[in-house]
Enzyme design. Structure first.
Site, short mmCIF file in Angstrom:
data_model
loop_
_atom_site.label_atom_id
_atom_site.label_comp_id
_atom_site.label_asym_id
_atom_site.label_seq_id
_atom_site.Cartn_x
_atom_site.Cartn_y
_atom_site.Cartn_z
CB THR A 1 -0.96 0.00 1.21
OG1 THR A 1 -0.21 -0.14 2.42
CG2 THR A 1 -1.97 -1.13 1.11
CE LYS B 1 0.44 -3.37 3.35
NZ LYS B 1 -0.38 -2.49 4.28
CB THR C 1 -3.03 -3.49 7.50
OG1 THR C 1 -4.28 -3.10 8.04
CG2 THR C 1 -2.96 -5.00 7.45
CD GLU D 1 2.05 5.33 6.23
OE1 GLU D 1 1.75 6.18 7.08
OE2 GLU D 1 1.25 4.51 5.76
CG ASN E 1 -0.41 8.64 7.55
OD1 ASN E 1 -1.08 7.67 7.20
ND2 ASN E 1 0.86 8.55 7.90
CB THR F 1 -7.64 12.64 -1.07
OG1 THR F 1 -6.23 12.69 -0.98
CG2 THR F 1 -8.26 13.21 0.19
#
Lengths: 398, 398
Positions: A146, A173, A184, A263, A393, A398
């Site tokens: 993701t 992942k 996740t 991230e 985040n 969007t």
């Protein structure tokens, strides 16, 4: 223990593949009659795929796993189970196996129904080219990503104490570990060693405790977190500590890759707590430090602000004597002891602070704290907190 | 209840002042023989000023408070106590009061010795112009700021049930509430109502529970957090619920101002949990949502990602049935019910999502969740998570 190049496909009897279109992807793992066990999120709100997989693993055997990205199939109620099974049915039909022999896992946005019109054709594409090649496993690893920026895999070959050669290989992942109540984490690990499911279950729990669970702080788990361990039963043998070691190694490697791919992360952060009275104390302290937003931003800014480290230790809830702890900061080459059994070295030797600043500029930061209160240890994995995390985040759905 | 304009200086017998130079500041509160009580951080690592103040408050009376910013005087061992007392001695000498009658509080960088050569002259400047004017209280409020962008105060006049008029006024500093294991929160509240110290202590604990503690998540407390309540004993009267209401109001106003001034924050976030079985459950759930980094970044990005809200409820550890909860998002004008007793309204009415997106663009966001499992409620206060937060904390000690 030997590192292998082809991830899960190092086990030659397993077939995998993946296919993705935009933010949606489907990966398939296929091997008839694997012994399969799983560990799942403890979040009170858990997704439909976890319901399905728990049920299908009840008899201990499955033949395939279907994993989709782009939609978490969470908070979708009965319709979620229905749609999850409908996607699995695509694999059941193609592979000609019972629906109950398929495990499922999902990752993506919560609270939206699965778009089967998009996912079914992707699943069909993925199924078409199942195989055991380097390309197959890479496609599978990429299909489940993701916000991950790189695919994550690890495989090893090792020997039991009696000389029996076995393999363990997996992929996963996961990314975004700030709080870390984040994205996740899905992990899939296979071995060719034939082991009863209760032994596999215990071994997986042990390995997860010191790997994936040391990246994700207790309780702060996503609704979809799942780690499955499959055995192809190709190699006869008995569980021993060498198997556990190999499984631990693979799981820890995958967990560290998740931490490194946090991230927006630019740096990897490893926090070890030594000298704790109990293992649980060591786990709590190391996680408290690794997940402190103030420590994480300090790492981002290469600021050896050890006051934030001791503060995070202090609010962890673990009892310890602050006046006897040690704190050091290291990179791969150098280590700087900042607090030595309660004595702040940077008071006496201000040049130490400059040395620590140099170390903090490195890409991999290792913080070690010692409570000098026992002989238990634990290591937690994380990353720095950057502007990029916020961007990812703030814009996710969007 | 009437809002007063001069903060703590609304109580005319109190003298205050503040002075700052660069990142260092000193504020003084002066009133002979106030009855004083405090609540402090539960962090196992707490700063020297907390040791000093706890000890000096043991006999129930103090005559002054000296507060410095720029250095937390934490993890400074015996030398920390010595230096803290040495700074207090400046006030004792000037005011001609015993050292034991002075409470102290500090905020700033942890793990560095207090620079008395800098702080003593600042304290002297601050003491010189003690007074009860609007300017005095503003200087005091500004002197204790660190990453705060605005001074924070609140004062009210109210009546006991028997008609006795009394006042409550306070000021505070605090900012940076992402995890929120962040910056120190210091609060100073005074009343002119004469109350015994055990009554004051109980009243303060009650007020802090629903105000300051609802901004700072359990356990995640700074090493220096302190809230003091002083009574000048000017007005005779007995504690009743009107006093508690006035004290609660002042503390909640101050707490909300801290949340609004969160480091880098652009939006205020209020999360209410209704329908919980116990108050503790309501507190846990509302704090879990308000402190979720994913919810906070969603607020920053004006993204009505309610999946992150239900996920944060789920990992709070509180038992509830996800299939009957309600979730709504509101601003000051409008409210959008997204989940109604388990039914996701945005599935049936996709236009609701657009409405929710509009609401999320507002400056003040109110999230309400209802567990439909009891009649207890709690409200937690926070802010969004922005790029600016990362910038502030990556550079803090440099």
């Amino acid at each position: 223990m030997k590192i292998l190049d082809n991830g899960m496909c190092s086990i030659s009897s397993i077939k995998v593949n993946g296919y993705r279109e935009g933010k949606y992807g489907v990966a398939i793992i296929y091997h008839e009659n694997t012994t399969a066990v799983g560990v799942y999120t403890t979040n009170k709100v858990y997704a439909a795929p976890i319901d399905i997989t728990r049920k299908h693993l009840e008899n201990g055997n499955i033949s395939a796993v279907i994993i989709n990205s782009g939609n978490a199939n969470c908070y979708t109620r009965e319709d979620g189970i229905k749609r999850g099974l409908e996607l699995a049915q695509v694999a059941a039909d193609y592979l000609n196996i019972p629906l109950e022999d398929i495990a499922v896992a999902s990752t993506g946005v919560i609270g939206r129904q699965m778009p089967l019109d998009i996912l079914k054709p992707i699943a069909e594409e993925s199924l078409k080219n199942l195989g055991n090649s380097r390309e197959n496993i890479t496609l599978a690893e990429k299909a489940i990503m993701t916000t991950d920026t790189v695919p994550k895999e690890c495989a090893v070959e090792s020997k039991l104490e009696d000389g029996t050669v076995f393999k363990v290989g997996g992929f996963c992942k996961g990314s975004g570990m700030i709080a870390p109540n984040m994205g996740t984490m899905l992990g899939f690990v296979a071995t060719d060693l034939e082991l009863p499911s209760d032994v596999l279950q215990k071994a997986l729990k042990k390995a997860v405790k010191k790997s994936f669970n040391m990246v994700v702080v207790d309780g702060d788990e996503s609704t979809n977190d799942t780690v499955l361990l499959l055995s192809t039963n190709d190699v006869k043998g008995n569980y021993d500590s060498n198997f556990q070691e190999a499984l631990d190694y693979v799981c820890m490697s995958l967990a560290k890759q998740i931490a490194k791919d946090g991230e927006g992360a630019e740096k990897f952060l490893e926090v070890t707590c030594d000298g704790a009275k109990t293992e649980d104390d060591a786990i709590t302290v190391s996680k408290s430090v690794v997940s402190s937003s103030l420590v994480k931003t300090a790492v981002a800014g290469a600021d050896p602000n050890w006051g934030r480290i001791i503060s995070a230790m202090g609010y962890s809830g673990v009892e310890f004597n602050p006046d006897i702890v040690s704190i050091s900061i290291a990179d791969k080459q150098n280590e700087c002891v900042i607090v030595d059994k309660g004595t702040v070295k940077t008071y006496e030797q201000p040049e130490k602070l400059e040395f620590a600043e140099e170390i903090m500029k490195s890409e991999d930061i290792f913080i070690t704290v010692n409570l000098h209160d026992g002989d238990c240890s634990a290591t937690a994995y994380g990353c720095d907190l950057t502007y990029e995390y916020v961007r990812i985040n703030a814009e996710y759905t969007t």
